[in-house]
Design an enzyme around this catalytic site. Structure first.
Site, short mmCIF file in Angstrom:
data_model
loop_
_atom_site.label_atom_id
_atom_site.label_comp_id
_atom_site.label_asym_id
_atom_site.label_seq_id
_atom_site.Cartn_x
_atom_site.Cartn_y
_atom_site.Cartn_z
N ARG A 159 0.82 -1.22 0.00
CA ARG A 159 0.00 0.00 0.00
C ARG A 159 0.86 1.27 0.00
O ARG A 159 0.55 2.26 0.65
CB ARG A 159 -0.92 0.02 1.23
CG ARG A 159 -1.99 -1.01 1.24
CD ARG A 159 -2.94 -0.88 0.05
NE ARG A 159 -4.11 -1.72 0.19
CZ ARG A 159 -4.13 -3.02 -0.09
NH1 ARG A 159 -3.04 -3.62 -0.55
NH2 ARG A 159 -5.23 -3.73 0.07
N SER A 230 -10.42 -0.29 3.39
CA SER A 230 -9.65 -0.45 4.63
C SER A 230 -9.16 0.91 5.10
O SER A 230 -8.49 1.62 4.35
CB SER A 230 -8.42 -1.34 4.39
OG SER A 230 -8.81 -2.59 3.92
N GLU A 325 -4.47 4.01 6.19
CA GLU A 325 -4.14 3.54 4.84
C GLU A 325 -4.40 4.55 3.73
O GLU A 325 -3.56 4.75 2.87
CB GLU A 325 -4.89 2.22 4.59
CG GLU A 325 -4.38 1.45 3.39
CD GLU A 325 -5.29 1.61 2.20
OE1 GLU A 325 -4.92 1.16 1.12
OE2 GLU A 325 -6.39 2.20 2.32
N1 EPU Z 1 -11.38 -10.06 10.55
C1 EPU Z 1 -11.94 -9.82 11.77
N2 EPU Z 1 -13.01 -8.97 11.86
C2 EPU Z 1 -13.55 -8.37 10.77
C3 EPU Z 1 -13.00 -8.63 9.51
C4 EPU Z 1 -11.90 -9.47 9.42
O1 EPU Z 1 -11.48 -10.33 12.79
O2 EPU Z 1 -14.50 -7.60 10.96
C5 EPU Z 1 -10.20 -10.91 10.46
C6 EPU Z 1 -10.54 -12.27 9.97
O3 EPU Z 1 -9.83 -13.20 10.74
C7 EPU Z 1 -10.01 -12.30 8.55
C8 EPU Z 1 -8.86 -11.31 8.63
O4 EPU Z 1 -9.28 -10.33 9.58
O5 EPU Z 1 -9.60 -13.56 8.19
C9 EPU Z 1 -8.52 -10.63 7.33
O6 EPU Z 1 -9.67 -10.01 6.81
P1 EPU Z 1 -9.89 -9.82 5.24
O7 EPU Z 1 -9.69 -11.09 4.53
O8 EPU Z 1 -11.15 -9.09 5.02
O9 EPU Z 1 -8.67 -8.92 4.79
P2 EPU Z 1 -8.04 -7.60 5.42
O10 EPU Z 1 -6.69 -7.94 5.88
O11 EPU Z 1 -8.94 -6.95 6.41
C10 EPU Z 1 -6.91 -6.83 3.21
C11 EPU Z 1 -6.82 -5.56 2.42
C12 EPU Z 1 -8.11 -5.38 1.61
C13 EPU Z 1 -8.25 -6.58 0.66
C14 EPU Z 1 -8.30 -7.86 1.52
C15 EPU Z 1 -8.31 -9.13 0.69
C16 EPU Z 1 -5.38 -4.05 3.66
C17 EPU Z 1 -5.31 -2.86 4.55
N3 EPU Z 1 -6.61 -4.44 3.31
O12 EPU Z 1 -7.97 -6.67 4.13
O13 EPU Z 1 -7.96 -4.21 0.82
O14 EPU Z 1 -9.42 -6.48 -0.12
O15 EPU Z 1 -7.12 -7.94 2.35
O16 EPU Z 1 -7.05 -9.39 0.17
O17 EPU Z 1 -4.34 -4.61 3.30
C18 EPU Z 1 -8.34 -1.85 0.87
O18 EPU Z 1 -7.12 -1.70 0.80
O19 EPU Z 1 -9.12 -0.86 0.91
C19 EPU Z 1 -8.90 -3.19 0.92
C20 EPU Z 1 -10.20 -3.40 1.04
#
Ligand code: EPU
Length: 333
Positions: A159, A230, A325
């Site tokens: 990012r 995010s 972010e």
């Molecule tokens: N989780 C929670 N609570 C929640 C949501 C998620 O505990 O409310 C935990 C779960 O264990 C889940 C983990 O967080 O397995 C990861 O969640 P998720 O797969 O939704 O991915 P993320 O790490 O929150 C990142 C990117 C997203 C991208 C997704 C999928 C960043 C900051 N965000 O989110 O990107 O779509 O992975 O690869 O790296 C963005 O940058 O705007 C964005 C949406």
């Protein structure tokens, strides 16, 4: 070229924050963009480039000239696509996938423009823009020089890029090296289970469909529910520190990453019981803890108060400083 004064940006950022631009224009060609940049140069105005406003936080009014890049155009040269910065990212993904080119399917449904994609090095479901970026063209605002950057020169990271740290450059075109051969990334468990459940084989179309389904289920649509995706980066901790933390919090969500372990910011926030936490009209999404929503008419003061509480709670419990972010304007806020 029409350059307007004192323009509201409230409908030009997906968080729907109310802020004004001292000067504002929309550029549909490189020539118009250069003309606008020269206008700013002559008046010693700072230039802020804008795409669809889906990854910015307007902390206040913007002094200077805001230029919205609306340059259209997609040209294909075998497996390379040359795309103008004003094109919509998801439309590009749809058209490359349906024309049999692989590489962008995991990045379906990401809001924003093509020109903004390298700034954050957008990424999702195991793929980043940097995996296919070949080069890009940008205008150096202080000199109006046009330069082609190789991928290495863009200094892409998680990012992050040179363009996120240095706003003297305005990206006009992006070239992506795609492939006619399937090199699909299916490491994300949600993708595999979607394909299984719907009895779909691995193809660009099926992966884009899976990703679209997963995203739509997890992330509120910024065009209907104001948000910027995010709000915080996933923090990367040295392996030793992550392991020590995992002893105290055995359910800690962590993945291998360059430089140690990448933790889930959503998980950290969720553990604090902050889903649904509200300050004024801003609220931590009940759907996904990493998303902050403006329920309508929320102010900068409310947003930053909420952000402060989230950061403070995570810091107090886990000792981790969450980093915002999206880009915050004006700079230095
Ligand atoms: N989780 C929670 N609570 C929640 C949501 C998620 O505990 O409310 C935990 C779960 O264990 C889940 C983990 O967080 O397995 C990861 O969640 P998720 O797969 O939704 O991915 P993320 O790490 O929150 C990142 C990117 C997203 C991208 C997704 C999928 C960043 C900051 N965000 O989110 O990107 O779509 O992975 O690869 O790296 C963005 O940058 O705007 C964005 C949406």
């Amino acid at each position: 070229m029409n350059i307007h004064q004192n323009v509201s940006l409230a409908d030009k950022n997906t968080l729907r924050l109310d802020a004004r631009a001292e000067w504002y224009c929309e550029a549909f060609t490189v020539e118009a963009l250069l003309e606008a940049a020269e206008f700013a140069l002559n008046r010693k105005l700072k230039v802020i480039s804008l795409g669809e406003g889906s990854n910015i936080v307007l902390a206040g009014n913007l002094a200077g000239l805001v230029i919205k890049n609306r340059i259209p155009g997609v040209n294909r040269d075998a497996e390379v696509v040359h795309v103008a910065g004003g094109e919509n990212w998801h439309s590009l993904v749809r058209s490359t996938v349906s024309s049999g080119l692989f590489g962008l399917e995991n990045l379906a449904l990401i809001p924003g423009t093509v020109g903004a994609a390298p700034v954050q090095n957008i990424g999702a479901y195991g793929v980043e823009l940097g995996d296919t970026l070949l080069s890009l063209k940008a205008i150096h605002l202080p000199t109006l020089e046009q330069k082609t950057f190789s991928k290495a020169e863009c200094e892409l990271a998680y990012r992050d890029s040179l363009f996120k740290r240095n706003d003297e450059w305005l990206i006009t075109h992006v070239s992506l090296a795609l492939s006619k051969v399937s090199e699909c990334v299916t490491t994300y468990p949600g993708i595999v289970s979607y394909l299984k459940e719907h009895r779909l084989g691995i193809s660009g179309e099926s992966i884009a469909k899976a990703v679209t389904h997963i995203r739509a289920g997890k992330l509120p649509d910024p065009l209907r529910i104001p948000n910027v995706g995010s709000f915080f980066k996933n923090p990367v901790l040295e392996t030793e520190r992550a392991e020590a933390l995992a002893k105290v919090f055995p359910d800690l969500v962590q993945h291998e990453a360059t430089g140690g372990k990448k933790l889930s910011a959503a998980w950290l926030i969720d553990q604090m019981g902050l889903k649904g936490f509200r300050v004024g009209q801003f609220v931590v999404s009940n759907q996904h803890a990493l998303v902050i929503i403006n329920e309508g008419g929320g102010t900068q003061g409310e947003l930053f108060e909420l952000v402060g509480v989230v950061k403070q709670k995570v810091k107090y419990t886990f000792g981790i400083d969450l980093e915002i972010e999206p880009r915050i304007y004006p700079d230095g806020f």
